[in-house]
Design a protein around this motif. Structure first.
Motif, PDB file in Angstrom:
ATOM      1  N   GLY B 132       0.778  -1.240   0.000  1.00  0.00           N
ATOM      2  CA  GLY B 132       0.000   0.000   0.000  1.00  0.00           C
ATOM      3  C   GLY B 132       0.804   1.281   0.000  1.00  0.00           C
ATOM      4  N   GLY B 133       1.928   1.266  -0.678  1.00  0.00           N
ATOM      5  CA  GLY B 133       2.797   2.433  -0.691  1.00  0.00           C
ATOM      6  C   GLY B 133       2.106   3.717  -1.114  1.00  0.00           C
ATOM      7  N   GLU B 134       1.283   3.625  -2.134  1.00  0.00           N
ATOM      8  CA  GLU B 134       0.648   4.839  -2.640  1.00  0.00           C
ATOM      9  C   GLU B 134      -0.161   5.541  -1.563  1.00  0.00           C
ATOM     10  N   LYS B 135      -1.012   4.761  -0.907  1.00  0.00           N
ATOM     11  CA  LYS B 135      -1.853   5.342   0.147  1.00  0.00           C
ATOM     12  C   LYS B 135      -0.990   5.974   1.223  1.00  0.00           C
ATOM     13  N   LEU B 136       0.021   5.232   1.599  1.00  0.00           N
ATOM     14  CA  LEU B 136       0.903   5.677   2.669  1.00  0.00           C
ATOM     15  C   LEU B 136       1.530   7.022   2.314  1.00  0.00           C
ATOM     16  N   VAL B 137       2.008   7.107   1.110  1.00  0.00           N
ATOM     17  CA  VAL B 137       2.635   8.355   0.675  1.00  0.00           C
ATOM     18  C   VAL B 137       1.613   9.484   0.656  1.00  0.00           C
ATOM     19  N   GLU B 138       0.447   9.172   0.162  1.00  0.00           N
ATOM     20  CA  GLU B 138      -0.576  10.212   0.063  1.00  0.00           C
ATOM     21  C   GLU B 138      -0.909  10.779   1.439  1.00  0.00           C
ATOM     22  N   LEU B 139      -1.118   9.858   2.391  1.00  0.00           N
ATOM     23  CA  LEU B 139      -1.474  10.307   3.734  1.00  0.00           C
ATOM     24  C   LEU B 139      -0.342  11.096   4.374  1.00  0.00           C
TER      25      LEU B 139
END
Lengths: 352, 352
Positions: B132-139
């Motif tokens: 879930g890297g994308e979500k993590l980065v977004e948050l």
DNA sequence: ATGAAGATTTGAACCGATTCAAAATCTATC
DNA sequence: GATAGATTTTGAATCGGTTCAAATCTTCAT
């Protein structure tokens, strides 16, 4: 583009409401009319304001919603030491459920540790007291936050502690082996106050072992004596809980005319090192030698063969510790939990 | 006994100095006359005041002196997953040296994770982006603190990232085996976007693998094709990075008329599961089958036999990541570090 | 004794929010 | 239409420190 910094006051002004209302939009939205709430949120979005800053909130609210876990060790200890890892895993599980954060607090020298303990932003501490428990407790006490000590090695009953019944556990381990038919034992000890390595007499052991280890020794002896095996006939070797000192002990032990058929190790770590040495030196486990550990770390289950051990109720320990901190409901007395004998492949009847 | 609460202002009054001076006694002692300093400290002791409270200090000063490590996983992930542990151990090492604290930030559901990321009291974040890297980065981005992503699986070059050369590493692994004489290969993959389990064609793999895994697959194929082995002849099995899916893959693979003599596993975890399955099913490693992993986790070194693998420069990664956060000197570009082939006992020439 | 430079100390503003009593506004009831 | 009651909103105090310009105190050469 970045407006330096947007704070709640700016948002309030921009949205044309009081700071109090702006605050409520985030912390207690049910108090503010939906229409206003939406407008404020809308403005917040435009301004790039992402909710109240923790630093301010915390100052006012007083709670951080995080707990610190401390030890007198390098930080890597939490990820490398099997027992610490097992404890942390369980603590993590409880924290996950309650939405609590974890901060790791540690240092090698006391100066730094004191600073770290004082400056950690947490609501309370869980202390891993395997090493230097006294110092750790002393430093933490000053901080005047709730704390609870695990694996604490001191009688001081004024310190909130969750411990295990070391004597009963050790007795169970010894009983298991003796009931399998073993008569030649050896004890691999840890926790000599002077880091003594090598053979010790029972009297020396009682005198120099730290209380956790002493209790385990007493448990072994007690169970063995029920079967007529006196402590004088059970060699005890001190180790430093590392491979080299375990190797040294075993080399001595297996050079004697009547080597042990059963080894009582005071930690799983020691037991696993022992199994490794035995494998390297042509002894079959459990064919030639049975081994019992202590602690019940996960590695004991995955070893080949599986290590028979005394399992600490880590989940229970973690649950109680975290609860105690979060609810600030420290046990008035020290708590002692029971342990369980977990039988795996490393123990069997002795070769007849 | 406890005076409700002693704060700096109380201490100042009691000692007969201004609050400013009292503050300096602790934060910038060199500014205050020794005589005064000692008196203030003396009074502090009497009052039971143990230095300035972090919450206030922090509000004013802005720095917490701690960094957060975040992942979309339960908290226990940091202590259980081999790669995460290895990374944490190295990060811990660097933090120890600089006196920085570590806060663990994570959660399974995004709602909670968002909250945790927003409320963590840290100066910046290191993101473990395996899942879930994308979500993590977004948050994390929203929080507007420095952050750097590790094992990030996305091309977006605007995100500060430290990565490794997956293709080159995979190629080195494959080349090693092929040079030993192997010709029958199988690839155990992870990171299918749909968690696919079971055999896939190369085209499917390219389409559905996440970029890290795709790069590794490409590396394997590239090296093998240099020796005339085409990708169509190398079976690829998807796994979920857990034992059961690895077992399933191996059962299928070894039920074929020409089973592989060499296994290319996309993680050490998979490789170790594979070795376990092979041992349980009577295949000798490396006698019957050679195995190469990827990552270079500590467990690879202690396995029996030792696992040949592609080691990530974790120490270097950790050092750069921590520095980047603390100095707020984020790499302008994404950094890619080299990897090294570590040859251990799990690979050998094929049985002739 | 005088004044400039240097060393200490003070006082008040500020960090970024929460909180709560009081004021303002809205609703319902008679 | 007036009034009690409920619902929202406001404004100011507060949390526990740090910081820095200005005030005060020393020291020492003149």
């Amino acid at each position: 583009m970045t407006k330096g910094h947007v704070r709640l006051a700016d948002l309030a002004k921009a949205a044309g409401v009081s700071q109090g209302t702006a605050s409520n939009v985030f912390s207690r939205p049910e108090l503010v009319r939906e229409e206003v709430r939406e407008r404020v949120l809308e403005v917040a979005r435009e301004l790039g304001y992402n909710g109240p800053d923790m630093k301010g909130r915390l100052l006012r609210a007083g709670r951080v919603n995080a707990l610190g876990v401390a030890a007198i060790e390098p930080l890597a200890y939490f990820f490398e030491d099997p027992w610490a890892r097992a404890v942390m895993t369980n603590i993590a599980g409880v924290c996950d459920a309650t939405g609590t954060g974890i901060a790791l607090v540690s240092a090698q020298n006391q100066q730094k540790l004191a600073w770290n303990i004082n400056s950690a932003l947490v609501d309370g501490f869980i202390l891993l007291c395997v090493e230097g428990g006294e110092k750790l407790v002393e430093l933490t006490r000053r901080r005047q936050l709730p704390f609870i000590a695990l694996a604490f090695d001191d009688g001081d009953a004024s310190i909130p502690t969750i411990g295990i019944d070391n004597t009963a556990g050790a007795a169970a381990a010894a009983r298991h082996l003796v009931e399998l038919g073993h008569r030649q034992f050896a004890i691999l000890a840890i926790g000599h106050s002077d880091d003594h390595v090598g053979a010790v007499t029972p009297e020396q052991a009682i005198r120099s072992l730290k209380s956790t280890s002493r209790d385990r020794a007493l448990g072994y002896w007690q169970a063995l004596s029920e079967f007529g095996i006196e402590r004088e006939n059970v060699p005890v070797h001190g180790t430093r809980n590392d491979k080299s000192s375990v190797d040294a002990a075993l080399e001595t032990l297996f050079a004697t005319p009547e080597p042990p058929t059963a080894i009582l190790a005071m930690s799983d770590r020691i037991a696993l090192f022992a199994m490794q040495w035995l494998a390297e030196n042509g002894f079959a486990v459990p064919g030639d030698v049975s081994v019992v550990g202590f602690d019940g770390v996960p590695e004991a289950a995955t070893a080949q063969p599986g290590l028979t051990t005394i399992a600490q109720p880590l989940e229970e320990i973690a649950r109680r510790a975290v609860r105690a901190i979060l609810d600030d409901a420290l046990p008035c007395a020290q708590e002692t939990l029971g342990v369980t004998l977990v039988i795996r492949g490393s123990t069997a009847r002795p070769r007849s």
